[in-house]
Design a protein around this motif. Sequence first.
Motif, PDB file in Angstrom:
ATOM      1  N   PRO A  69      14.299 -39.460 -42.785  1.00  0.00           N
ATOM      2  CA  PRO A  69      14.387 -38.085 -42.274  1.00  0.00           C
ATOM      3  C   PRO A  69      15.124 -38.080 -40.936  1.00  0.00           C
ATOM      4  O   PRO A  69      15.265 -39.128 -40.304  1.00  0.00           O
ATOM      5  N   LEU A  70      15.621 -36.933 -40.527  1.00  0.00           N
ATOM      6  CA  LEU A  70      16.321 -36.837 -39.237  1.00  0.00           C
ATOM      7  C   LEU A  70      15.496 -35.976 -38.286  1.00  0.00           C
ATOM      8  O   LEU A  70      15.039 -34.905 -38.661  1.00  0.00           O
ATOM      9  N   ARG A  71      15.370 -36.465 -37.062  1.00  0.00           N
ATOM     10  CA  ARG A  71      14.510 -35.788 -36.101  1.00  0.00           C
ATOM     11  C   ARG A  71      15.001 -36.083 -34.689  1.00  0.00           C
ATOM     12  O   ARG A  71      15.495 -37.177 -34.408  1.00  0.00           O
ATOM     13  N   SER A  72      14.873 -35.103 -33.811  1.00  0.00           N
ATOM     14  CA  SER A  72      15.034 -35.334 -32.370  1.00  0.00           C
ATOM     15  C   SER A  72      13.666 -35.109 -31.752  1.00  0.00           C
ATOM     16  O   SER A  72      13.017 -34.107 -32.059  1.00  0.00           O
ATOM     17  N   PHE A  73      13.231 -36.039 -30.891  1.00  0.00           N
ATOM     18  CA  PHE A  73      11.892 -35.934 -30.307  1.00  0.00           C
ATOM     19  C   PHE A  73      11.885 -36.633 -28.954  1.00  0.00           C
ATOM     20  O   PHE A  73      12.433 -37.733 -28.814  1.00  0.00           O
ATOM     21  N   VAL A  74      11.288 -36.002 -27.968  1.00  0.00           N
ATOM     22  CA  VAL A  74      11.112 -36.649 -26.657  1.00  0.00           C
ATOM     23  C   VAL A  74       9.715 -36.332 -26.146  1.00  0.00           C
ATOM     24  O   VAL A  74       9.280 -35.178 -26.196  1.00  0.00           O
ATOM     25  N   ALA A  75       9.003 -37.358 -25.668  1.00  0.00           N
ATOM     26  CA  ALA A  75       7.712 -37.162 -24.995  1.00  0.00           C
ATOM     27  C   ALA A  75       7.917 -37.478 -23.512  1.00  0.00           C
ATOM     28  O   ALA A  75       8.444 -38.541 -23.167  1.00  0.00           O
ATOM     29  N   GLU A  76       7.487 -36.564 -22.683  1.00  0.00           N
ATOM     30  CA  GLU A  76       7.591 -36.762 -21.230  1.00  0.00           C
ATOM     31  C   GLU A  76       6.205 -36.645 -20.605  1.00  0.00           C
ATOM     32  O   GLU A  76       5.413 -35.819 -21.078  1.00  0.00           O
ATOM     33  N   PRO A  77       5.923 -37.378 -19.546  1.00  0.00           N
ATOM     34  CA  PRO A  77       6.721 -38.442 -18.959  1.00  0.00           C
ATOM     35  C   PRO A  77       6.578 -39.733 -19.770  1.00  0.00           C
ATOM     36  O   PRO A  77       5.768 -39.797 -20.686  1.00  0.00           O
ATOM     37  N   MET A  78       7.341 -40.755 -19.416  1.00  0.00           N
ATOM     38  CA  MET A  78       7.275 -42.033 -20.133  1.00  0.00           C
ATOM     39  C   MET A  78       6.334 -43.014 -19.424  1.00  0.00           C
ATOM     40  O   MET A  78       6.294 -44.197 -19.754  1.00  0.00           O
ATOM     41  N   ARG A  79       5.607 -42.497 -18.413  1.00  0.00           N
ATOM     42  CA  ARG A  79       4.595 -43.325 -17.742  1.00  0.00           C
ATOM     43  C   ARG A  79       3.301 -42.534 -17.627  1.00  0.00           C
ATOM     44  O   ARG A  79       3.334 -41.334 -17.331  1.00  0.00           O
ATOM     45  N   TYR A  80       2.190 -43.197 -17.838  1.00  0.00           N
ATOM     46  CA  TYR A  80       0.888 -42.594 -17.569  1.00  0.00           C
ATOM     47  C   TYR A  80       0.042 -43.683 -16.936  1.00  0.00           C
ATOM     48  O   TYR A  80      -0.331 -44.660 -17.594  1.00  0.00           O
ATOM     49  N   GLY A  81      -0.209 -43.589 -15.648  1.00  0.00           N
ATOM     50  CA  GLY A  81      -0.953 -44.632 -14.946  1.00  0.00           C
ATOM     51  C   GLY A  81      -0.212 -45.955 -15.074  1.00  0.00           C
ATOM     52  O   GLY A  81       0.954 -46.071 -14.715  1.00  0.00           O
ATOM     53  N   ASN A  82      -0.885 -46.950 -15.634  1.00  0.00           N
ATOM     54  CA  ASN A  82      -0.260 -48.271 -15.780  1.00  0.00           C
ATOM     55  C   ASN A  82       0.289 -48.512 -17.179  1.00  0.00           C
ATOM     56  O   ASN A  82       0.546 -49.655 -17.565  1.00  0.00           O
ATOM     57  N   LEU A  83       0.455 -47.424 -17.920  1.00  0.00           N
ATOM     58  CA  LEU A  83       1.072 -47.507 -19.257  1.00  0.00           C
ATOM     59  C   LEU A  83       2.508 -46.984 -19.176  1.00  0.00           C
ATOM     60  O   LEU A  83       2.746 -45.888 -18.653  1.00  0.00           O
ATOM     61  N   PHE A  84       3.436 -47.776 -19.684  1.00  0.00           N
ATOM     62  CA  PHE A  84       4.847 -47.372 -19.715  1.00  0.00           C
ATOM     63  C   PHE A  84       5.323 -47.358 -21.163  1.00  0.00           C
ATOM     64  O   PHE A  84       5.125 -48.339 -21.883  1.00  0.00           O
ATOM     65  N   LEU A  85       5.939 -46.254 -21.587  1.00  0.00           N
ATOM     66  CA  LEU A  85       6.493 -46.188 -22.945  1.00  0.00           C
ATOM     67  C   LEU A  85       7.955 -46.620 -22.919  1.00  0.00           C
ATOM     68  O   LEU A  85       8.681 -46.314 -21.964  1.00  0.00           O
ATOM     69  N   ALA A  86       8.388 -47.318 -23.984  1.00  0.00           N
ATOM     70  CA  ALA A  86       9.811 -47.685 -24.106  1.00  0.00           C
ATOM     71  C   ALA A  86      10.211 -47.624 -25.575  1.00  0.00           C
ATOM     72  O   ALA A  86       9.439 -48.005 -26.453  1.00  0.00           O
TER      73      ALA A  86
END
Length: 396
Positions: free
Chosen positions: A266-283
């Motif tokens: 499937p095709l999708r555009s998606f962004v979750a902000e922010p990419m940091r929460y406390g000591n958790l970093f999304l990549a």
Amino acid sequence: MRTKVVIVGGGPAGMLLSQILHRAEIDHVVLERQTRNYVLGRIRAGILEWSSVEVIRAAGVSTRMDAEGEAHDLVNLAWGGEHVLPIRVKELTGRQMMAYGQTELQQDLYNAADDNGTSLLFSADDVAVNDVTTESPHVTFRHNGADERIDCDYVAGCDGFHGVSRAAIPEAERTEYERTYPFGWLGILSETPPLPHLVYTNHERGFGLCSTRNPMLSRYYVQCPIEDHVDDWSDDRFWSELSARLPGEVADRVVTGPSIEKSIAPLRSFVAEPMRYGNLFLAGDSAHIVPPTGAKGLNLAVSDVHLLSRALIAHYRDGDTAHLDGYSGEALERVWGSVRFSWWMTTLLHRFPDMTDFDQRLQERELSYLASSTAAQASMAEQYVGIPFANPPEEE
Ligand code: RFL
Ligand code: PHB
């Protein structure tokens, strides 16, 4: 058990981060839900931006990519069954792309982890990210039938779109932006020689793409209804549909053969902000998804990892937390650049079910403008090949 960084997810983002942290002597553990063979069996991306090539080289895992990857200096846009427009990326930007399968990069990263003696656990079940806003974050999971817990300073959420890391950020603390597209991509791999350059085609029957993996392995896609199933698509039907969407001179050069893999995405555009929460970093895909049309997904994973690894290294080497604090903002700048570009290429090249004649004329005009304007081609080329990093990695 205690470590500095727990990396959740052993896909390209997680394993590249692991490799860079290993070289910086930063202790870490990688937890992957699937088996190694399962991860290596997923057929995905094929095109690396030049900035990604530089990050992979600086991480010391480029030997096979440099030997077997193919540099590409142009991509073709085709439309209406007759026009073919080469976008001469290297001439326009001085940089080029590298065709090297994600599967190959993943294999190189696993091999490097074996050599490094990395703590990399496959088949890690029920991974949960806990207490990331406190001084004592920890990750719990089940492995080989036993409950396990690892305490750490930081968690890197590299577990893709369906992972648990993003969900560890309370809904009130994150904003999600999303667009879904009303069609999918049916992709096949065939052991046939590819065309010399990528061809993206827009035709009244729908989008098509001719891509490559190596001199005897080709990757092709056609736009299909999202409800379709791979069983609806025999190889013959696939090849004749692709051929109908390409200008005759291009179609004549496609070498067909039996498919060795066939899947619908499937095709999708998606962004979750922010990419940091406390000591958790999304990549990577845990924080964002782009439709494959711009070839940006894997490249965004690499650019997030470049920024996050640099921030972790600055923290552990120099006690400098400014880069960790700036990570989300800096990463999101690139993310939105690629989200916009992938949306633009998707809109330019696909047939939308609800498209009006007006929309259709705009698409045709945009393509003919691209054909007539070197400035428009340069704009596309610089985004396709990737915007250089403000602080590129240093090659050793
Ligand atoms: P991945 O690759 O999804 O890896 C995440 C890993 O995390 C694991 N995981 C967990 N582990 C532990 N606990 C949990 N609870 C877990 N949940 C998940 C998963 O098993 C997995 O191993 O994300 P990552 O590392 O961020 O990498 C992103 C890329 O894989 C993705 O963006 C690209 O493949 C997108 N993409 C393309 N990108 C490009 O740059 N160029 C391309 O040409 C391109 N073509 C494509 C693509 C993606 C496609 N599909 C099928 C989505 C073509 C296609 C068809
Ligand atoms: C691929 O080779 O899989 C590929 C290439 C270019 C894209 C998407 C996928 O834009």
